[in-house]
Design an enzyme around this catalytic site. Sequence first.
Site, PDB file in Angstrom:
ATOM      1  N   CYS A 292       0.839  -1.198   0.000  1.00 54.75           N
ATOM      2  CA  CYS A 292       0.000   0.000   0.000  1.00 54.75           C
ATOM      3  C   CYS A 292       0.877   1.253   0.000  1.00 54.75           C
ATOM      4  O   CYS A 292       1.822   1.338   0.796  1.00 54.75           O
ATOM      5  CB  CYS A 292      -0.898  -0.016   1.247  1.00 54.75           C
ATOM      6  SG  CYS A 292      -1.937   1.435   1.418  1.00 54.75           S
TER       7      CYS A 292
ATOM      8  N   ASN B  31       2.005  -8.366  -1.348  1.00 53.07           N
ATOM      9  CA  ASN B  31       0.973  -9.390  -1.287  1.00 53.07           C
ATOM     10  C   ASN B  31       1.606 -10.754  -1.010  1.00 53.07           C
ATOM     11  O   ASN B  31       2.815 -10.937  -1.140  1.00 53.07           O
ATOM     12  CB  ASN B  31       0.247  -9.473  -2.641  1.00 53.07           C
ATOM     13  CG  ASN B  31      -0.458  -8.193  -2.997  1.00 53.07           C
ATOM     14  OD1 ASN B  31      -1.633  -8.014  -2.704  1.00 53.07           O
ATOM     15  ND2 ASN B  31       0.241  -7.282  -3.649  1.00 53.07           N
TER      16      ASN B  31
END
Length: 314
Positions: free
Chosen positions: A249, A258
């Site tokens: 992010c 991820n």
Amino acid sequence: MTQDNRTPGETRRVHIREVGPRDGFQNEPETIATADKIQLINALGQAGFTRIEVASFVRSDVIPQLSDGVEVLRGIDLPGNVERMVLIPNSKGLDNALRVRDFFEDAALFVSASQTHNKKNINRTIEETMADVKAMGKRILAEGLKFCAVIATSFGCPFEGKVPMKRVLDLAEEFAEAGATEVGFGDTTGMANPAYVSQFFTAALERLPQVDLTAHFHNTRGQGLANAYAALEAGCTSFESSFGELGGCPVPAGSTGNIATEDLVNMFHEMGVETGLDLEKVIEAAREAQTILGRRLTSHSIVAGPVLWTPVAH
């Protein structure tokens, strides 16, 4: 379907959306050539993915890495069964996306379950965002596109701490009422844990049986695969991940990538869970991304490869 409704003895199957070309690349500081992106996405298509997040229609000055989204969409050559997803931040982004409407099937709209994160991320309140979402959802559906929803910070916020489950599920229900047929729950900064994930997806599947529910975990604190396992055991069968564990992010700093697609696929295959993917080709694509970036990526399967079972002699 996202809920596990197998009959006894039936093989489990999950669906994985590869988000590396968008979520994975968005934080990379070095400009990645459009031709390299196209080559990599095509390789993912050959690995068996039927869902790939290809591009975003955020402003190019906000995320320059994704400014070539239209060129990527026009240049890729994927099998006909592959759903191409684009991320759309606002009505202006939707205007731009619809100019190339024939090059994608899925449109994803997003909000953060944390008021602070939502304001820092897109400079809007949750209420302002959802009002825009409902208007955009009508346009997406009118175009015959699949309306997908994404709820960031579903499992915790670095600014506000714990995010109430009720708030997240209320937002998911708002999306469903606006016409979304899929809702993804993002662990945006890697704050989930397996126990809470199990509780969360048990409650979400019970409350939202009419929509597909997708789990999107980050491995910021090393619990990504454990969280995916907990979601699977709770009944979730739809996941998102990124090759090479890329991503993160933009707000705040320190939010790493991820879960690695190749590690997730390897885990599922070792458990006897079908993905429809060729693991060796998935790993090859991740290694190709590593070559393109010119640095070592952090997934385990890039280094170790798949487990190769040797029959034991009796």
